[in-house]
Scaffold this motif. Sequence first.
Motif, PDB file in Angstrom:
ATOM      1  N   GLY A 147      36.838  40.154  45.575  1.00 57.90           N
ATOM      2  CA  GLY A 147      35.659  40.990  45.410  1.00 57.90           C
ATOM      3  C   GLY A 147      35.760  42.253  46.250  1.00 57.90           C
ATOM      4  N   ASP A 148      35.098  43.324  45.811  1.00 53.91           N
ATOM      5  CA  ASP A 148      35.125  44.586  46.557  1.00 53.91           C
ATOM      6  C   ASP A 148      34.302  44.493  47.831  1.00 53.91           C
ATOM      7  OD1 ASP A 148      36.648  45.482  44.488  1.00 53.91           O
ATOM      8  OD2 ASP A 148      35.152  46.876  43.673  1.00 53.91           O
ATOM      9  N   ASN A 149      33.322  43.613  47.860  1.00 52.60           N
ATOM     10  CA  ASN A 149      32.509  43.398  49.066  1.00 52.60           C
ATOM     11  C   ASN A 149      33.132  42.226  49.819  1.00 52.60           C
ATOM     12  OD1 ASN A 149      30.431  43.784  50.870  1.00 52.60           O
ATOM     13  ND2 ASN A 149      28.865  42.802  49.615  1.00 52.60           N
ATOM     14  N   ARG A 150      34.252  42.491  50.466  1.00 51.41           N
ATOM     15  CA  ARG A 150      35.141  41.455  50.967  1.00 51.41           C
ATOM     16  C   ARG A 150      34.458  40.417  51.857  1.00 51.41           C
ATOM     17  NH1 ARG A 150      40.450  43.459  49.965  1.00 51.41           N
ATOM     18  NH2 ARG A 150      40.229  43.832  47.736  1.00 51.41           N
ATOM     19  N   ASN A 151      33.539  40.835  52.699  1.00 48.67           N
ATOM     20  CA  ASN A 151      32.902  39.892  53.622  1.00 48.67           C
ATOM     21  C   ASN A 151      31.825  39.034  52.951  1.00 48.67           C
ATOM     22  OD1 ASN A 151      34.526  40.968  55.622  1.00 48.67           O
ATOM     23  ND2 ASN A 151      32.915  42.320  56.443  1.00 48.67           N
ATOM     24  N   HIS A 152      31.537  39.300  51.679  1.00 51.90           N
ATOM     25  CA  HIS A 152      30.488  38.564  50.968  1.00 51.90           C
ATOM     26  C   HIS A 152      30.972  38.113  49.589  1.00 51.90           C
ATOM     27  CE1 HIS A 152      27.547  39.903  54.010  1.00 51.90           C
ATOM     28  NE2 HIS A 152      28.202  41.065  53.955  1.00 51.90           N
ATOM     29  N   SER A 153      32.263  37.804  49.491  1.00 52.12           N
ATOM     30  CA  SER A 153      32.835  37.408  48.213  1.00 52.12           C
ATOM     31  C   SER A 153      33.628  36.119  48.366  1.00 52.12           C
ATOM     32  CB  SER A 153      33.744  38.513  47.660  1.00 52.12           C
ATOM     33  OG  SER A 153      34.356  38.111  46.464  1.00 52.12           O
ATOM     34  N   ALA A 154      33.175  35.086  47.679  1.00 50.30           N
ATOM     35  CA  ALA A 154      33.924  33.822  47.646  1.00 50.30           C
ATOM     36  C   ALA A 154      34.925  33.908  46.498  1.00 50.30           C
ATOM     37  CB  ALA A 154      32.971  32.654  47.457  1.00 50.30           C
ATOM     38  N   ASP A 155      36.072  34.539  46.754  1.00 48.04           N
ATOM     39  CA  ASP A 155      37.055  34.809  45.708  1.00 48.04           C
ATOM     40  C   ASP A 155      38.264  33.896  45.855  1.00 48.04           C
ATOM     41  OD1 ASP A 155      38.355  36.044  47.926  1.00 48.04           O
ATOM     42  OD2 ASP A 155      37.308  37.918  47.474  1.00 48.04           O
ATOM     43  N   SER A 156      39.431  34.367  45.445  1.00 45.83           N
ATOM     44  CA  SER A 156      40.630  33.528  45.490  1.00 45.83           C
ATOM     45  C   SER A 156      40.932  33.016  46.893  1.00 45.83           C
ATOM     46  CB  SER A 156      41.838  34.323  44.958  1.00 45.83           C
ATOM     47  OG  SER A 156      41.746  34.522  43.561  1.00 45.83           O
ATOM     48  N   ARG A 157      40.600  33.793  47.922  1.00 47.06           N
ATOM     49  CA  ARG A 157      40.872  33.382  49.304  1.00 47.06           C
ATOM     50  C   ARG A 157      40.109  32.123  49.680  1.00 47.06           C
ATOM     51  NH1 ARG A 157      38.586  38.464  52.186  1.00 47.06           N
ATOM     52  NH2 ARG A 157      37.027  38.015  50.570  1.00 47.06           N
ATOM     53  N   ALA A 158      38.921  31.945  49.107  1.00 46.24           N
ATOM     54  CA  ALA A 158      38.046  30.831  49.491  1.00 46.24           C
ATOM     55  C   ALA A 158      38.273  29.578  48.653  1.00 46.24           C
ATOM     56  CB  ALA A 158      36.589  31.265  49.371  1.00 46.24           C
ATOM     57  N   HIS A 159      39.174  29.655  47.668  1.00 50.34           N
ATOM     58  CA  HIS A 159      39.324  28.516  46.760  1.00 50.34           C
ATOM     59  C   HIS A 159      40.785  28.128  46.566  1.00 50.34           C
ATOM     60  CE1 HIS A 159      35.062  28.643  45.687  1.00 50.34           C
ATOM     61  NE2 HIS A 159      35.182  29.957  45.579  1.00 50.34           N
ATOM     62  N   THR A 160      41.555  28.216  47.634  1.00 53.25           N
ATOM     63  CA  THR A 160      42.974  27.836  47.541  1.00 53.25           C
ATOM     64  C   THR A 160      43.155  26.340  47.280  1.00 53.25           C
ATOM     65  OG1 THR A 160      43.031  27.669  49.963  1.00 53.25           O
ATOM     66  CG2 THR A 160      43.748  29.761  48.975  1.00 53.25           C
ATOM     67  N   ASP A 161      42.105  25.559  47.514  1.00 48.43           N
ATOM     68  CA  ASP A 161      42.179  24.121  47.236  1.00 48.43           C
ATOM     69  C   ASP A 161      41.965  23.800  45.764  1.00 48.43           C
ATOM     70  OD1 ASP A 161      39.575  24.995  47.341  1.00 48.43           O
ATOM     71  OD2 ASP A 161      38.765  23.112  48.128  1.00 48.43           O
ATOM     72  N   SER A 162      41.606  24.770  44.970  1.00 44.27           N
ATOM     73  CA  SER A 162      41.369  24.576  43.537  1.00 44.27           C
ATOM     74  C   SER A 162      42.256  25.533  42.755  1.00 44.27           C
ATOM     75  CB  SER A 162      39.889  24.832  43.200  1.00 44.27           C
ATOM     76  OG  SER A 162      39.672  24.763  41.810  1.00 44.27           O
ATOM     77  N   ASN A 163      43.295  24.992  42.147  1.00 41.97           N
ATOM     78  CA  ASN A 163      44.224  25.800  41.354  1.00 41.97           C
ATOM     79  C   ASN A 163      44.923  26.848  42.209  1.00 41.97           C
ATOM     80  OD1 ASN A 163      45.458  26.300  38.826  1.00 41.97           O
ATOM     81  ND2 ASN A 163      44.053  27.986  38.381  1.00 41.97           N
ATOM     82  N   GLY A 164      45.005  26.574  43.532  1.00 41.72           N
ATOM     83  CA  GLY A 164      45.673  27.499  44.443  1.00 41.72           C
ATOM     84  C   GLY A 164      44.895  28.781  44.675  1.00 41.72           C
ATOM     85  N   GLY A 165      43.658  28.831  44.192  1.00 44.14           N
ATOM     86  CA  GLY A 165      42.869  30.052  44.306  1.00 44.14           C
ATOM     87  C   GLY A 165      43.108  31.016  43.154  1.00 44.14           C
TER      88      GLY A 165
END
Length: 302
Positions: A244-262
Amino acid sequence: MPETGPRTPDPRGQDQPRVTSSAIPAAELPVGGGSAVTPVQDAPAHPTPDDRDTPAAGGPAHAGTASKRARKAKSRERHSPLFLWVKEVATVVLVAIVLSFLIKTFLFRAFYIPSESMVNTLDVNDRIFVNLLVPEPFALEHGDVVVFRDTQGWLVPMAEKEAGPFTWVQDGLTFIGLLPDNSEQHLVKRVIGLPGDRVVCCDAGGRLMVNGAPLDESYINPAEVPQARDFDVVVPAGKVWVMGDNRNHSADSRAHTDSNGGFVDIADIEGKAAVIAWPLNRVTALDNYADVFRDVPAPAGK
């Protein structure tokens, strides 16, 4: 037999009696010796349809009169200004619905932005149009803003909403594309890594690197300095890495590496966000910032 009048000279040299028009009645005119003229009697004209349908004075009405009058009334009704106006409006509405459905199915689809993960690019409550021709037949590119289905459980399950009396109307308008999709089953992020790319966070300056090239990400929300979150991934075939462009408020690929590797499956991508359509003061085309990724080399082995 006495002569009926004075004689006139005969061109052949003989005198002939002159006959006046009053001497012989018309009915007694000779038939032979030229074009006979017979008296013309007044004959009744052939009855017209109107005459046939019009009853004689004091007589019974013709059986076809009522049906003809009904046809004339229907004809007048079909040609009345109100009928023509209603018909025209109905035609326009029908054409609009068909076109909207076709556009929504094959070209563009409207979506609603419910979160702040893409600020400042997208604000909460923005309505966007998504180009459905990406990723097929047109390929994804670095920096594309994409909408994708949440098949990996990134979103918190939402309680099922109660159906209201007009829920079916809203669902129908959403289905044909006249209303944006307000469902909680889609997310919107920016593509950072394509299949084969190595995405690393971060270099000494806190910048992302793609295939070893640092990115100066001008689309990031300038209100906050992004918090560095270390990762080093290689994007598998058929998947992308999104942030996400709002990096500090985006649950993106970085936050979901446990699911499909993010990673996000390309098959789950609905399309590329092309334009902000609402509100009117924010109408604009969305950029993929090609200059940010201009120096990114091709992945190793390609």
